[in-house]
Structures are given as structure tokens and as C-alpha cells.
Design a protein around this motif. Structure first.
Motif, PDB file in Angstrom:
ATOM      1  N   LEU A   1       0.831  -1.198   0.000  1.00  0.00           N
ATOM      2  CA  LEU A   1       0.000   0.000   0.000  1.00  0.00           C
ATOM      3  C   LEU A   1       0.868   1.251   0.000  1.00  0.00           C
ATOM      4  CD1 LEU A   1      -2.573  -1.122   2.736  1.00  0.00           C
ATOM      5  CD2 LEU A   1      -2.577  -1.625   0.270  1.00  0.00           C
ATOM      6  N   HIS A   2       0.591   2.157  -0.920  1.00  0.00           N
ATOM      7  CA  HIS A   2       1.367   3.387  -1.049  1.00  0.00           C
ATOM      8  C   HIS A   2       1.083   4.364   0.097  1.00  0.00           C
ATOM      9  CE1 HIS A   2      -2.256   5.557  -2.269  1.00  0.00           C
ATOM     10  NE2 HIS A   2      -2.483   4.644  -3.207  1.00  0.00           N
ATOM     11  N   GLY A   3       1.892   5.406   0.184  1.00  0.00           N
ATOM     12  CA  GLY A   3       1.702   6.449   1.173  1.00  0.00           C
ATOM     13  C   GLY A   3       0.657   7.455   0.739  1.00  0.00           C
ATOM     14  N   ALA A   4       0.394   8.452   1.590  1.00  0.00           N
ATOM     15  CA  ALA A   4      -0.611   9.475   1.307  1.00  0.00           C
ATOM     16  C   ALA A   4      -0.263  10.218   0.026  1.00  0.00           C
ATOM     17  CB  ALA A   4      -0.709  10.451   2.473  1.00  0.00           C
ATOM     18  N   GLY A   5      -1.243  10.343  -0.875  1.00  0.00           N
ATOM     19  CA  GLY A   5      -1.033  11.016  -2.142  1.00  0.00           C
ATOM     20  C   GLY A   5      -0.342  10.166  -3.185  1.00  0.00           C
ATOM     21  N   GLY A   6      -0.093   8.909  -2.866  1.00  0.00           N
ATOM     22  CA  GLY A   6       0.608   8.029  -3.789  1.00  0.00           C
ATOM     23  C   GLY A   6      -0.334   7.269  -4.702  1.00  0.00           C
ATOM     24  N   THR A   7       0.250   6.381  -5.496  1.00  0.00           N
ATOM     25  CA  THR A   7      -0.503   5.558  -6.450  1.00  0.00           C
ATOM     26  C   THR A   7       0.147   4.187  -6.537  1.00  0.00           C
ATOM     27  OG1 THR A   7       0.852   6.230  -8.348  1.00  0.00           O
ATOM     28  CG2 THR A   7      -1.112   7.584  -7.856  1.00  0.00           C
ATOM     29  N   GLY A   8      -0.604   3.251  -7.104  1.00  0.00           N
ATOM     30  CA  GLY A   8      -0.025   1.949  -7.367  1.00  0.00           C
ATOM     31  C   GLY A   8       1.114   2.032  -8.365  1.00  0.00           C
ATOM     32  N   ARG A   9       0.993   2.903  -9.357  1.00  0.00           N
ATOM     33  CA  ARG A   9       2.089   3.092 -10.309  1.00  0.00           C
ATOM     34  C   ARG A   9       3.352   3.553  -9.588  1.00  0.00           C
ATOM     35  NH1 ARG A   9      -0.233   6.050 -14.080  1.00  0.00           N
ATOM     36  NH2 ARG A   9      -0.185   4.546 -15.808  1.00  0.00           N
ATOM     37  N   GLY A  10       3.176   4.459  -8.609  1.00  0.00           N
ATOM     38  CA  GLY A  10       4.324   4.930  -7.845  1.00  0.00           C
ATOM     39  C   GLY A  10       5.001   3.812  -7.074  1.00  0.00           C
ATOM     40  N   VAL A  11       4.220   2.883  -6.547  1.00  0.00           N
ATOM     41  CA  VAL A  11       4.805   1.737  -5.840  1.00  0.00           C
ATOM     42  C   VAL A  11       5.677   0.928  -6.791  1.00  0.00           C
ATOM     43  CG1 VAL A  11       4.268  -0.481  -4.765  1.00  0.00           C
ATOM     44  CG2 VAL A  11       3.024   1.569  -4.063  1.00  0.00           C
ATOM     45  N   LEU A  12       5.190   0.673  -8.001  1.00  0.00           N
ATOM     46  CA  LEU A  12       5.965  -0.125  -8.947  1.00  0.00           C
ATOM     47  C   LEU A  12       7.181   0.625  -9.473  1.00  0.00           C
ATOM     48  CD1 LEU A  12       3.304  -2.148 -10.956  1.00  0.00           C
ATOM     49  CD2 LEU A  12       4.418  -2.643  -8.776  1.00  0.00           C
ATOM     50  N   ARG A  13       7.240   1.942  -9.228  1.00  0.00           N
ATOM     51  CA  ARG A  13       8.447   2.702  -9.564  1.00  0.00           C
ATOM     52  C   ARG A  13       9.521   2.589  -8.482  1.00  0.00           C
ATOM     53  NH1 ARG A  13       5.250   7.986 -11.976  1.00  0.00           N
ATOM     54  NH2 ARG A  13       5.088   7.228 -14.134  1.00  0.00           N
ATOM     55  N   MET A  14       9.187   1.955  -7.370  1.00  0.00           N
ATOM     56  CA  MET A  14      10.197   1.651  -6.342  1.00  0.00           C
ATOM     57  C   MET A  14      10.994   0.442  -6.831  1.00  0.00           C
ATOM     58  SD  MET A  14       7.549   2.053  -3.136  1.00  0.00           S
ATOM     59  CE  MET A  14       8.589   1.089  -2.046  1.00  0.00           C
ATOM     60  N   THR A  15      11.810   0.660  -7.859  1.00  0.00           N
ATOM     61  CA  THR A  15      12.380  -0.457  -8.610  1.00  0.00           C
ATOM     62  C   THR A  15      13.271  -1.354  -7.760  1.00  0.00           C
ATOM     63  OG1 THR A  15      14.122   1.048  -9.366  1.00  0.00           O
ATOM     64  CG2 THR A  15      12.218   0.739 -10.811  1.00  0.00           C
ATOM     65  N   GLY A  16      14.024  -0.762  -6.810  1.00  0.00           N
ATOM     66  CA  GLY A  16      14.879  -1.594  -5.978  1.00  0.00           C
ATOM     67  C   GLY A  16      14.082  -2.565  -5.136  1.00  0.00           C
ATOM     68  N   THR A  17      13.026  -2.070  -4.489  1.00  0.00           N
ATOM     69  CA  THR A  17      12.186  -2.921  -3.646  1.00  0.00           C
ATOM     70  C   THR A  17      11.430  -3.936  -4.485  1.00  0.00           C
ATOM     71  OG1 THR A  17      11.934  -1.190  -1.977  1.00  0.00           O
ATOM     72  CG2 THR A  17      10.264  -2.920  -2.020  1.00  0.00           C
ATOM     73  N   VAL A  18      10.836  -3.481  -5.590  1.00  0.00           N
ATOM     74  CA  VAL A  18      10.046  -4.375  -6.442  1.00  0.00           C
ATOM     75  C   VAL A  18      10.934  -5.471  -7.028  1.00  0.00           C
ATOM     76  CG1 VAL A  18       8.670  -4.523  -8.549  1.00  0.00           C
ATOM     77  CG2 VAL A  18       8.290  -2.644  -6.932  1.00  0.00           C
ATOM     78  N   SER A  19      12.111  -5.096  -7.523  1.00  0.00           N
ATOM     79  CA  SER A  19      13.014  -6.088  -8.116  1.00  0.00           C
ATOM     80  C   SER A  19      13.474  -7.111  -7.088  1.00  0.00           C
ATOM     81  CB  SER A  19      14.231  -5.387  -8.733  1.00  0.00           C
ATOM     82  OG  SER A  19      13.837  -4.560  -9.810  1.00  0.00           O
ATOM     83  N   ALA A  20      13.725  -6.648  -5.855  1.00  0.00           N
ATOM     84  CA  ALA A  20      14.144  -7.581  -4.810  1.00  0.00           C
ATOM     85  C   ALA A  20      13.046  -8.587  -4.505  1.00  0.00           C
ATOM     86  CB  ALA A  20      14.526  -6.805  -3.552  1.00  0.00           C
TER      87      ALA A  20
ATOM     88  N   GLY B   1     -10.063  16.781  -7.314  1.00  0.00           N
ATOM     89  CA  GLY B   1      -8.869  17.191  -8.032  1.00  0.00           C
ATOM     90  C   GLY B   1      -7.587  16.562  -7.538  1.00  0.00           C
ATOM     91  N   GLN B   2      -7.665  15.757  -6.483  1.00  0.00           N
ATOM     92  CA  GLN B   2      -6.478  15.095  -5.941  1.00  0.00           C
ATOM     93  C   GLN B   2      -6.035  13.989  -6.882  1.00  0.00           C
ATOM     94  OE1 GLN B   2      -5.062  16.010  -2.918  1.00  0.00           O
ATOM     95  NE2 GLN B   2      -3.356  14.654  -3.402  1.00  0.00           N
ATOM     96  N   SER B   3      -4.758  14.008  -7.273  1.00  0.00           N
ATOM     97  CA  SER B   3      -4.280  13.000  -8.213  1.00  0.00           C
ATOM     98  C   SER B   3      -3.923  11.689  -7.526  1.00  0.00           C
ATOM     99  CB  SER B   3      -3.050  13.529  -8.971  1.00  0.00           C
ATOM    100  OG  SER B   3      -2.026  13.891  -8.063  1.00  0.00           O
ATOM    101  N   GLY B   4      -3.385  11.763  -6.299  1.00  0.00           N
ATOM    102  CA  GLY B   4      -3.036  10.557  -5.570  1.00  0.00           C
ATOM    103  C   GLY B   4      -4.135  10.148  -4.612  1.00  0.00           C
ATOM    104  N   GLY B   5      -3.901   9.056  -3.904  1.00  0.00           N
ATOM    105  CA  GLY B   5      -4.954   8.507  -3.053  1.00  0.00           C
ATOM    106  C   GLY B   5      -4.554   8.393  -1.595  1.00  0.00           C
ATOM    107  N   ILE B   6      -5.544   8.018  -0.793  1.00  0.00           N
ATOM    108  CA  ILE B   6      -5.378   7.787   0.641  1.00  0.00           C
ATOM    109  C   ILE B   6      -6.208   6.566   1.000  1.00  0.00           C
ATOM    110  CG2 ILE B   6      -7.341   9.210   1.373  1.00  0.00           C
ATOM    111  CD1 ILE B   6      -3.876   8.933   3.108  1.00  0.00           C
ATOM    112  N   TRP B   7      -5.948   6.025   2.187  1.00  0.00           N
ATOM    113  CA  TRP B   7      -6.656   4.825   2.649  1.00  0.00           C
ATOM    114  C   TRP B   7      -7.601   5.182   3.780  1.00  0.00           C
ATOM    115  CZ3 TRP B   7      -5.625   1.468  -0.929  1.00  0.00           C
ATOM    116  CH2 TRP B   7      -4.378   1.499  -1.557  1.00  0.00           C
ATOM    117  N   SER B   8      -8.720   4.499   3.833  1.00  0.00           N
ATOM    118  CA  SER B   8      -9.713   4.717   4.891  1.00  0.00           C
ATOM    119  C   SER B   8      -9.403   3.800   6.058  1.00  0.00           C
ATOM    120  CB  SER B   8     -11.130   4.451   4.357  1.00  0.00           C
ATOM    121  OG  SER B   8     -11.472   5.386   3.359  1.00  0.00           O
ATOM    122  N   PHE B   9      -8.622   4.309   7.003  1.00  0.00           N
ATOM    123  CA  PHE B   9      -8.270   3.490   8.158  1.00  0.00           C
ATOM    124  C   PHE B   9      -8.737   4.082   9.476  1.00  0.00           C
ATOM    125  CE2 PHE B   9      -4.437   5.923   6.911  1.00  0.00           C
ATOM    126  CZ  PHE B   9      -4.283   6.731   8.030  1.00  0.00           C
TER     127      PHE B   9
END
Length: 278
Positions: free
Chosen positions: A52-71, A90-98
Motif C-alpha cells: 500500500l502506497h503512502g498518502a497522495g501516492g498511487t499503485g504506479r508509484g509503488v511499482l516505480r520503487m524499482t529496488g524494492t520491487v526487483s528484490a 482534483g487530488q491525483s493521488g490517493g489515501i486509505w480509509s483506516f
């Protein structure tokens, strides 16, 4: 989250994986969207990390964490990266309902969404629905803690990074879990001691108070750790708790981020407390 993968779906795995990767269209479920990175292995059913990404993040952004994803993919794990929902127009990124409803109205039932994502990833991408680690960074780490507290059996194990609980902490959690919390010693975005946001409207909780809640939930023997371990730059401590539960905490010297070496460390832990424990 259990299910069988049809032979036809397995035959379509390469195309489906490319379609829902970092740069292509996202996969859709009734409650949201997700992306996925698949390992280059011949295994028909892949274990996975739902990250799960951080505040304002996206799933695409997670997959751009190439070092972590590749590992993770190098160890044979798929990386599933769902999208949070925008919390304002108008918010481009997301948040989680916790947060509890009395603190902030939920945007959706995140547990139901994650179950949808895993079911879809199992059918379309060959993910093993019984071997999925729920992990998350920052706001995603907060989401991991709250879901583990509310529905401990939703995933076999949980691995929050740089996220705990908000104040006031839950009075109690529903049951024991297997949880590995990682945090930066110099984290100033989510400090170990917590901090107020928006002039005190919200207050990040003390990470050590959250660990105390988990020790109570897991029925650990003592408040002080039962064991210590050093893995690279990580200073780790663990507690002996109720049968079927696990609790570990790792500090690293850096700040607010997913540190190098986290993926290998947490997968080795995940396999030790799940696969090796069977």
C-alpha cells in the motif's frame, strides 16, 4: 481470499501481467484499481506482497520503487499495488480509509477492496491467495496496522513500514497476528514519538505505544524484547508471544522511506513464520 486459478487464466498470464503493469492500464475491480509486477518464474501460483502506497501516492508509484520491487520479484513474489481513493476533488493521488468513522468518514471498505484485488490477481495473474503478505508505507503502514487490528485473519502476516496508529489508539484489537514493523530512527514525517497534524486536529500515535498494544494483543510474555538481532543496518527485536502469533520491530538509521534491504529481510521473516511454520 481462497480460490482456484482456471487453466485458461494461467495461459493468459504474460499478456495480463503486462496489461496491468507500471506503464499500462490498471486492473479494475468493482471497488477500485490496482497494478502488478510478476516474477519471472515458472511457478504456476506466485506468493505476493500487497503493498500500500503512502498518502497522495498511487499503485504506479509503488511499482516505480524499482529496488524494492526487483528484490521481491527476484525471490519469486508478485508485487500487487492497489490505488487509494482521492480524499478531495482534483487530488491525483490517493489515501486509505483506516481511521474510525467518528474521526474521518470512510471512503470505502478497504478490507473488501483488498479481498477483491487478491481474488482478481489470483484468477488473472496466478497469485496464490493464501500466500499474500500485506505491507505498506507511511499512510499505507497505518492502514496495515488498522486492518490487522480489526480483521487479524484477513492476511497470514502484516509488515507496516513507517506507519502505526493514530491517537487515540484502538482500545483493543480483535486477535493475535504475525506482524513485523520497520521504522526509521530519523523519521521526522512519522516520528517514533508521534506528532500533531493540522494544528492538532489529528495526532500520529507513539510507535512504541502501538507496539505495546500489539504485545497485549499477542499475549507476549514481557514488555521487554525476548531477543535481538542485527541484519545489515537493521536493529531488530522480537517478542515471544501466544502460539500462532509473531511480533518483531526493526529500526534503521534513515528517515521516512522504505530502506534498502527491507524486502529481503521481510520475506525471510514471512517465510519463516508462515511457510516454515506449517
Amino acid at each position: 481470499m481462497r480460490g482456484l486459478v482456471p487453466a485458461l487464466a494461467l495461459a493468459l498470464l504474460p499478456a495480463a501481467g503486462q496489461a496491468c503493469g507500471r506503464d499500462g492500464p490498471a486492473c479494475d475491480t468493482p471497488l477500485g484499481t490496482y497494478r502488478i509486477a510478476l516474477p519471472e518464474t515458472a511457478e504456476s501460483l506466485h506468493p505476493a506482497v500487497l503493498f500500500l502506497h503512502g498518502a497522495g501516492g498511487t499503485g504506479r508509484g509503488v511499482l516505480r520503487m524499482t529496488g524494492t520491487v526487483s528484490a521481491l520479484t527476484a525471490r519469486g513474489y508478485a508485487v500487487i499495488a492497489p490505488d487509494g481513493l482521492p480524499w478531495r476533488t482534483g487530488q491525483s493521488g490517493g489515501i486509505w480509509s483506516f481511521l474510525p468513522d467518528d474521526q474521518r468518514p470512510a471512503l470505502r471498505d478497504e478490507g473488501a477492496f483488498f479481498a477483491e484485488v487478491i481474488a482478481d490477481a489470483a484468477e488473472v495473474h496466478g497469485v496464490d491467495p493464501d500466500r499474500v503478505l500485506l505491507a505498506g508505507f507511511s499512510a499505507g503502514g497505518f492502514m496495515v496496522n488498522y486492518l490487522a487490528c480489526e480483521t487479524p485473519d484477513a492476511f497470514p502476516a502484516y509488515a507496516p513500514v513507517s506507519g502505526g496508529f493514530w491517537t487515540p489508539l484502538p482500545e483493543a484489537c480483535a486477535g493475535p497476528v504475525k506482524l513485523f514493523h520497520t521504522h526509521g530512527f530519523r523519521d521526522s514525517t512519522v516520528p517514533l514519538e508521534g506528532r500533531p497534524l493540522r494544528d492538532g486536529l489529528w495526532l500520529q500515535g507513539d510507535i512504541f505505544a502501538g507496539l505495546a498494544l500489539w504485545r497485549e494483543t499477542n499475549q507476549c510474555n514481557w514488555p521487554d524484547p525476548d531477543g535481538y538481532q542485527t541484519t545489515g543496518a537493521f536493529q531488530r527485536r522480537h517478542w515471544d508471544c501466544a502460539a500462532g502469533s509473531e511480533l518483531e520491530f526493526a529500526l534503521f538509521p534513515g528517515g521516512h522511506g522504505v530502506p534498502e534491504g527491507w524486502a529481503d529481510m521481510v520475506i525471510e521473516w514471512f517465510e519463516a513464520v508462515t511457510v516454515d511454520a506449517e
